[in-house]
Write a protein that holds these residues in place. Structure first.
Motif, PDB file in Angstrom:
ATOM      1  N   VAL A 137       0.843  -1.191   0.000  1.00  0.00           N
ATOM      2  CA  VAL A 137       0.000   0.000   0.000  1.00  0.00           C
ATOM      3  C   VAL A 137       0.879   1.242   0.000  1.00  0.00           C
ATOM      4  O   VAL A 137       1.929   1.272   0.661  1.00  0.00           O
ATOM      5  CB  VAL A 137      -0.961  -0.004   1.214  1.00  0.00           C
ATOM      6  CG1 VAL A 137      -0.201  -0.009   2.526  1.00  0.00           C
ATOM      7  CG2 VAL A 137      -1.916   1.180   1.178  1.00  0.00           C
ATOM      8  N   VAL A 138       0.479   2.235  -0.788  1.00  0.00           N
ATOM      9  CA  VAL A 138       1.124   3.546  -0.789  1.00  0.00           C
ATOM     10  C   VAL A 138       0.126   4.540  -0.219  1.00  0.00           C
ATOM     11  O   VAL A 138      -0.995   4.672  -0.725  1.00  0.00           O
ATOM     12  CB  VAL A 138       1.551   3.983  -2.206  1.00  0.00           C
ATOM     13  CG1 VAL A 138       2.090   5.411  -2.175  1.00  0.00           C
ATOM     14  CG2 VAL A 138       2.578   3.035  -2.773  1.00  0.00           C
ATOM     15  N   LEU A 139       0.514   5.231   0.839  1.00  0.00           N
ATOM     16  CA  LEU A 139      -0.351   6.209   1.499  1.00  0.00           C
ATOM     17  C   LEU A 139       0.189   7.596   1.176  1.00  0.00           C
ATOM     18  O   LEU A 139       1.115   8.080   1.821  1.00  0.00           O
ATOM     19  CB  LEU A 139      -0.371   5.954   3.013  1.00  0.00           C
ATOM     20  CG  LEU A 139      -0.827   4.540   3.396  1.00  0.00           C
ATOM     21  CD1 LEU A 139      -0.407   4.211   4.812  1.00  0.00           C
ATOM     22  CD2 LEU A 139      -2.318   4.393   3.230  1.00  0.00           C
ATOM     23  N   ASP A 140      -0.358   8.194   0.129  1.00  0.00           N
ATOM     24  CA  ASP A 140       0.048   9.544  -0.247  1.00  0.00           C
ATOM     25  C   ASP A 140      -0.757  10.532   0.594  1.00  0.00           C
ATOM     26  O   ASP A 140      -1.809  10.191   1.131  1.00  0.00           O
ATOM     27  CB  ASP A 140      -0.191   9.767  -1.737  1.00  0.00           C
ATOM     28  CG  ASP A 140       0.713  10.858  -2.317  1.00  0.00           C
ATOM     29  OD1 ASP A 140       1.199  11.696  -1.533  1.00  0.00           O
ATOM     30  OD2 ASP A 140       0.911  10.879  -3.546  1.00  0.00           O
ATOM     31  N   GLU A 141      -0.254  11.761   0.673  1.00  0.00           N
ATOM     32  CA  GLU A 141      -0.858  12.758   1.570  1.00  0.00           C
ATOM     33  C   GLU A 141      -1.020  12.148   2.973  1.00  0.00           C
ATOM     34  O   GLU A 141      -2.042  12.281   3.634  1.00  0.00           O
ATOM     35  CB  GLU A 141      -2.194  13.247   1.013  1.00  0.00           C
ATOM     36  CG  GLU A 141      -2.044  13.895  -0.358  1.00  0.00           C
ATOM     37  CD  GLU A 141      -3.344  14.325  -0.992  1.00  0.00           C
ATOM     38  OE1 GLU A 141      -3.414  15.457  -1.493  1.00  0.00           O
ATOM     39  OE2 GLU A 141      -4.287  13.511  -1.007  1.00  0.00           O
ATOM     40  N   ALA A 142       0.046  11.467   3.415  1.00  0.00           N
ATOM     41  CA  ALA A 142      -0.009  10.689   4.651  1.00  0.00           C
ATOM     42  C   ALA A 142      -0.097  11.565   5.891  1.00  0.00           C
ATOM     43  O   ALA A 142      -0.401  11.045   6.974  1.00  0.00           O
ATOM     44  CB  ALA A 142       1.212   9.766   4.741  1.00  0.00           C
ATOM     45  N   HIS A 143       0.153  12.854   5.757  1.00  0.00           N
ATOM     46  CA  HIS A 143       0.009  13.734   6.924  1.00  0.00           C
ATOM     47  C   HIS A 143      -1.440  13.788   7.396  1.00  0.00           C
ATOM     48  O   HIS A 143      -1.718  14.245   8.507  1.00  0.00           O
ATOM     49  CB  HIS A 143       0.508  15.145   6.590  1.00  0.00           C
ATOM     50  CG  HIS A 143      -0.223  15.789   5.455  1.00  0.00           C
ATOM     51  ND1 HIS A 143       0.062  15.509   4.138  1.00  0.00           N
ATOM     52  CD2 HIS A 143      -1.231  16.691   5.434  1.00  0.00           C
ATOM     53  CE1 HIS A 143      -0.738  16.208   3.359  1.00  0.00           C
ATOM     54  NE2 HIS A 143      -1.540  16.926   4.115  1.00  0.00           N
ATOM     55  N   ASN A 144      -2.388  13.324   6.565  1.00  0.00           N
ATOM     56  CA  ASN A 144      -3.809  13.327   6.931  1.00  0.00           C
ATOM     57  C   ASN A 144      -4.293  12.009   7.522  1.00  0.00           C
ATOM     58  O   ASN A 144      -5.476  11.869   7.825  1.00  0.00           O
ATOM     59  CB  ASN A 144      -4.661  13.636   5.693  1.00  0.00           C
ATOM     60  CG  ASN A 144      -4.621  15.093   5.298  1.00  0.00           C
ATOM     61  OD1 ASN A 144      -5.015  15.958   6.065  1.00  0.00           O
ATOM     62  ND2 ASN A 144      -4.132  15.370   4.100  1.00  0.00           N
ATOM     63  N   LEU A 145      -3.405  11.042   7.677  1.00  0.00           N
ATOM     64  CA  LEU A 145      -3.861   9.712   8.086  1.00  0.00           C
ATOM     65  C   LEU A 145      -4.535   9.718   9.450  1.00  0.00           C
ATOM     66  O   LEU A 145      -5.557   9.051   9.650  1.00  0.00           O
ATOM     67  CB  LEU A 145      -2.683   8.735   8.102  1.00  0.00           C
ATOM     68  CG  LEU A 145      -2.289   8.110   6.772  1.00  0.00           C
ATOM     69  CD1 LEU A 145      -1.114   7.176   6.968  1.00  0.00           C
ATOM     70  CD2 LEU A 145      -3.457   7.371   6.148  1.00  0.00           C
ATOM     71  N   GLU A 146      -3.960  10.435  10.422  1.00  0.00           N
ATOM     72  CA  GLU A 146      -4.546  10.401  11.760  1.00  0.00           C
ATOM     73  C   GLU A 146      -5.966  10.958  11.748  1.00  0.00           C
ATOM     74  O   GLU A 146      -6.881  10.349  12.314  1.00  0.00           O
ATOM     75  CB  GLU A 146      -3.693  11.188  12.754  1.00  0.00           C
ATOM     76  CG  GLU A 146      -4.271  11.117  14.170  1.00  0.00           C
ATOM     77  CD  GLU A 146      -3.415  11.839  15.197  1.00  0.00           C
ATOM     78  OE1 GLU A 146      -3.499  11.466  16.379  1.00  0.00           O
ATOM     79  OE2 GLU A 146      -2.676  12.767  14.821  1.00  0.00           O
ATOM     80  N   ASP A 147      -6.166  12.090  11.086  1.00  0.00           N
ATOM     81  CA  ASP A 147      -7.505  12.676  11.038  1.00  0.00           C
ATOM     82  C   ASP A 147      -8.474  11.772  10.294  1.00  0.00           C
ATOM     83  O   ASP A 147      -9.632  11.609  10.709  1.00  0.00           O
ATOM     84  CB  ASP A 147      -7.456  14.053  10.373  1.00  0.00           C
ATOM     85  CG  ASP A 147      -6.802  15.103  11.254  1.00  0.00           C
ATOM     86  OD1 ASP A 147      -6.666  14.866  12.469  1.00  0.00           O
ATOM     87  OD2 ASP A 147      -6.422  16.168  10.728  1.00  0.00           O
ATOM     88  N   ALA A 148      -8.033  11.186   9.175  1.00  0.00           N
ATOM     89  CA  ALA A 148      -8.912  10.320   8.399  1.00  0.00           C
ATOM     90  C   ALA A 148      -9.306   9.079   9.199  1.00  0.00           C
ATOM     91  O   ALA A 148     -10.473   8.676   9.212  1.00  0.00           O
ATOM     92  CB  ALA A 148      -8.226   9.915   7.094  1.00  0.00           C
ATOM     93  N   ALA A 149      -8.344   8.477   9.882  1.00  0.00           N
ATOM     94  CA  ALA A 149      -8.641   7.286  10.681  1.00  0.00           C
ATOM     95  C   ALA A 149      -9.553   7.631  11.848  1.00  0.00           C
ATOM     96  O   ALA A 149     -10.477   6.885  12.178  1.00  0.00           O
ATOM     97  CB  ALA A 149      -7.342   6.661  11.184  1.00  0.00           C
ATOM     98  N   THR A 150      -9.319   8.777  12.476  1.00  0.00           N
ATOM     99  CA  THR A 150     -10.127   9.184  13.625  1.00  0.00           C
ATOM    100  C   THR A 150     -11.579   9.359  13.233  1.00  0.00           C
ATOM    101  O   THR A 150     -12.494   8.890  13.919  1.00  0.00           O
ATOM    102  CB  THR A 150      -9.584  10.498  14.214  1.00  0.00           C
ATOM    103  OG1 THR A 150      -8.247  10.293  14.660  1.00  0.00           O
ATOM    104  CG2 THR A 150     -10.437  10.951  15.388  1.00  0.00           C
ATOM    105  N   SER A 151     -11.813  10.043  12.106  1.00  0.00           N
ATOM    106  CA  SER A 151     -13.193  10.296  11.691  1.00  0.00           C
ATOM    107  C   SER A 151     -13.904   8.996  11.345  1.00  0.00           C
ATOM    108  O   SER A 151     -15.117   8.880  11.535  1.00  0.00           O
ATOM    109  CB  SER A 151     -13.225  11.245  10.491  1.00  0.00           C
ATOM    110  OG  SER A 151     -12.636  10.639   9.360  1.00  0.00           O
TER     111      SER A 151
END
Length: 843
Positions: free
Chosen positions: A354-368
């Motif tokens: 898996v490639v997670l681009d724009e990874a600085h948003n992962l925490e917010d995306a997972a939280t929501s």
């Protein structure tokens, strides 16, 4: 023995003894197949049903043969055996059946042969991007980017060796092409797909509309890709026709007109997704026509071959690269985590890289995604689908039942709809109104409409004497509705003819049962603190003006790091996390801590600076004599500074804010100063985001005011964007419930909430905002940072040293303005002094 394998006498004896010890009940054994094809080394791993067998398999090595007995002595595999065998084979295991005496062995499926991984050639990947390579030959504007080649080599190593690669690739590095080439080469060598997950639609469209088609042409290799959207984005042809036929009982005037437009569109669209619809329908209409797993007939549907969702699913299953968004990725992970399935299809086809681009948003995306949210508006819309002023699913079902011949089943179903369900919907609506009115009153004292529910809130008098009884009553009513809908559905399905006649409507009943159950579960999760597997923070939120504001109850995990590590990073062979903004001055420590990149994971960190010459292409101006960054005086100063910068640049400015209040105040200030008469003014909230951005770019001299979504994922290269104003430092609001809970958790752990969370988060956000300005080697512009704290506070150096190395000029506005004037005039810039980290210098 039945099949090609045979039990050794030792294995057979061990199995007989264990089955006898279990009094003839089912026992499952893990065995090894030796080089002669003999089944040996039997050991018990589970007793009981198929679920226990699947659970046991997770801890076993691929190549294991699982053997279980059939107490009946009949070795024919049941449907459950065949289903389990298919799932085991996908994980590399085999399945066989024995009798209780272990005399006979029926092999359902032998273990899958061990797959041979063919590493990809890192030198060849680099050569594809080098001068004289296929990318250079195919791209008219090719530029040699050594950092891009280094990044591609690091991705190649991650694919070959496994683990997690965290790579910051500055703007202009060409990171998407750098990670796509290894992904494509891996798929072609090993027939194994890669999932590429992004946060923004813009990047998804770039990948599928530009980068992947270009690489297929440039590399001369045939590979497939697919953009995967969530199922709810697609229209169901069957449901659309059913809703159109029943719209007199489902919809009212304006919605009927919407339905007519949707029906006309569904006959001509090739994509079938909501994004392709020329006019966006209301939620009520889309809910009745969208693709929904709970009401899907699958292969029995007359439109199965033409179904837009099924077609997209078929394309995804054969694709080498799947492009998804973070929300869909986490939907897939939630299903896999709940079922323990990491090798078969779930929401997405199976994947190991898996490639997670724009990874600085992962925490917010997972939280929501991992939390819960139940709102007044959402619950009322759900109940309205059942019944609203004589329209809805229940009146439609009642009308169909009334028109039929009367038999006992039909008569009972009609009675239940009329006497039980429709009154229950009204009671639930009244109870929901009571609950959310009480919750709203709890938010009235909060100036921002947000109230955090403290630990132990359920025992406080204000809760016990207020919403507690209303909540319990509403949850009971929702449960009652679920049971009532199920009773009608099951009752009608007892008669084959009735089930066939009402199949479509019964599917809709089943779908809304699930949504009501989800709403009740969401309320339980949000307001019940018993047996919390994952610590949650809970809060109430009021949005909207006078009348009936929308009130929502929310719950979210305080720390998503362990969840991400367990559900994602430990389950894939290789993960690449990349973005232009992952590191702060202190490196990747913040990201590692927030995303759970520890606990024995193999993590590699790399940083690839942007190829742009920030020393000549950009300048950061920091006025030190502006009012404190709050209130009307500061808003007026922002408006004045924006106008004066516009006079230097003739427009072409982004103005970024951290709050809607400030944005609206500055917009009013600019209009009062007559700015709109000279330069086109585009204000977020006054039009669709995409249209505002397109109009700004087309105008070439506009001023665009934006909040959160304009800080990132916005690409305006070239002349239309020549200046950037950042009104305030993008710190999170420390009193916001989730932020406060995370600060508290850090401080309980002996760390600093400000230094370890607030400050690095602000640094990454500031870096994102800065990144809007310089998007190519030809771009040039100034960043005007108006928050004096960056100069006056000790943490200012940390923030500035986290930015790209542009010169910084700080001083009174008059002096900053003079330097900006020289910069835009292209004159001498001797007064601009920057140290290696971009720290400020005084004039």
């Amino acid at each position: 023995m039945i099949g090609t394998l045979a039990l050794t006498s030792e294995a057979a004896a061990a199995m007989r003894a264990e089955v006898a010890r279990a009094q003839g009940n089912e026992v499952c054994f893990a065995t090894r197949i030796d080089e002669r094809g003999h089944v040996c080394e039997a050991r018990v791993v589970a007793r009981g049903n198929a679920r226990a067998v699947l659970a046991a398999a997770r801890a076993l090595a691929p190549g294991t043969l699982l053997v279980h007995n059939h107490p009946s002595g009949d070795l024919s595999p049941s449907d459950a055996d065949l289903d389990v065998a298919a799932r085991l084979y996908a994980e590399g295991f085999g399945l066989a059946i024995i009798d209780n005496e272990a005399r006979e062995l029926y092999v359902v499926v032998e273990p899958a042969p061990e797959s041979r991984i063919e590493p990809i050639d890192g030198a060849a990947v680099e050569a594809a991007l080098a001068p004289g390579g296929p990318v250079a030959a195919a791209h008219a504007g090719y530029e040699d980017r050594p950092m891009q080649r280094d990044f591609a080599r690091a991705v190649t190593d991650a694919y070959n060796e496994g683990g997690v690669l965290v790579a910051e690739a500055g703007t202009g590095t060409g990171k998407s092409v750098a990670y796509l080439i290894p992904a494509v080469r891996w798929a072609l060598r090993n027939r194994e797909r890669t999932v590429v997950s992004t946060n923004t639609i813009n990047l998804q469209e770039q990948l599928v509309g530009k980068d992947l088609p270009f690489l297929r042409s440039a590399l001369g290799e045939s590979f497939r890709w697919a953009l995967v959207k969530g199922r709810g984005n697609y229209i169901s042809i069957r449901r659309a026709r059913l809703a159109a036929a029943a719209q007199g009982t489902l919809f009212e005037g304006a919605q009927e007109r919407e339905m007519a437009a949707v029906q006309a569109w569904v006959e001509t669209t090739r994509d079938g997704s909501l994004q392709d619809l020329p006019v966006q329908p209301s939620n009520d209409v889309w809910d009745e026509v969208r693709s929904d797993p709970d009401v899907c007939l699958r292969a029995r549907c007359p439109h199965f071959e033409d179904c837009f969702y099924q077609r997209a699913r078929r394309e995804a299953s054969s694709a080498d690269v799947l492009v998804v968004n973070h929300h869909l990725l986490f939907s897939d992970l939630a299903v896999r985590r709940a079922t323990g399935n990491y090798t078969a299809a779930a929401v997405l086809p199976p994947y190991r890289r898996v490639v997670l681009d724009e990874a600085h948003n992962l925490e917010d995306a997972a939280t929501s995604h991992l939390g819960a949210r139940v709102s007044r508006r959402g619950l009322f819309r759900l109940l309205a689908r059942l019944e609203r002023r004589g329209k809805g699913m229940l009146p439609a079902l009642e009308g169909a039942l009334r028109a039929e011949r009367s038999d006992l089943l039909t008569a009972e179903a009609l009675r239940q709809v009329r006497e039980d369900l429709r009154p229950a919907v009204e009671r639930a609506r009244q109870q929901a109104a009571d609950l959310f009115d009480r919750l709203e009153r709890m938010t009235t004292a909060a100036h921002d409409g947000v109230v955090r529910l403290a630990e132990g809130f359920a025992a406080e008098p204000a809760w016990v004497e207020g919403p507690a009884d209303a909540l319990d009553s509403l949850v009971l009513l929702l449960d009652e509705l679920v049971r009532g809908l199920r009773a009608v559905r099951v009752g009608l399905q007892e008669d084959r003819d009735a089930a066939a006649r009402h199949e479509e409507r019964l599917l809709e009943v089943n779908g809304i049962e699930g949504r009501l159950r989800d709403a009740a579960d969401g309320l339980r999760l949000t307001f019940s603190t018993a047996d919390e597997a994952v610590p949650l923070v809970r809060w109430l939120e009021r949005r909207g003006g006078a009348g009936e504001p929308n009130v929502a109850a929310n719950a979210a995990p305080v720390d998503i790091g362990p969840l991400l590590r367990d559900a994602l990073f430990e389950q894939v062979d290789a993960a690449v996390l990349t973005s232009a903004t992952l590191a702060t001055r202190s490196g990747f420590d913040f990201l590692r801590q927030r995303l759970g990149l520890g606990g024995g994971l193999r993590v590699t960190e790399r940083s690839y600076p942007s190829p742009f010459d920030f020393a000549t292409q950009a300048v950061v101006g920091i006025p030190t004599d502006l009012p404190e960054a709050r209130g009307p005086a500061f808003d007026q100063a922002v408006a004045r500074a924006t106008e004066e910068l516009a006079r230097l640049t003739d427009g072409g400015i982004f103005v970024l804010f951290t709050s809607w209040r400030s944005l609206k105040a500055v917009a009013a200030g600019l209009r009062a100063r007559g700015v709109e008469r000279r330069w086109p003014l585009f204000v977020q909230g006054e039009g669709p985001r995409a249209r505002l951005l397109a109009s700004f770019t087309t105008s070439g001299r506009g001023i665009l005011l934006g909040v959160a979504s304009f800080w990132e994922g916005v690409d305006v290269p070239g002349e239309p964007l020549r200046g950037l104003v950042i009104a305030k430092l993008p710190f999170k609001v420390p009193s916001e419930p989730l932020t406060a809970a995370r600060i508290e958790a850090l401080e309980l752990d002996g760390r600093s909430g400000f230094a370890d969370f607030m400050l690095p988060h602000a640094a990454l956000r500031l870096k994102q905002g800065f990144g809007r300005l310089i998007r190519s080697r030809a771009d040039r512009g100034a960043v005007l940072l108006l928050d004096g704290r960056v100069q006056a506070r000790g943490y200012g150096r940390y923030l500035l040293e986290s930015l790209p190395p542009a010169p910084v000029v700080a001083g009174p506005w008059e002096q900053v303005h003079a330097e900006l004037r020289r910069f835009y005039a292209g004159g001498e810039r001797a007064a601009l002094v920057a140290d290696a980290g971009g720290a400020p210098s005084s004039l």
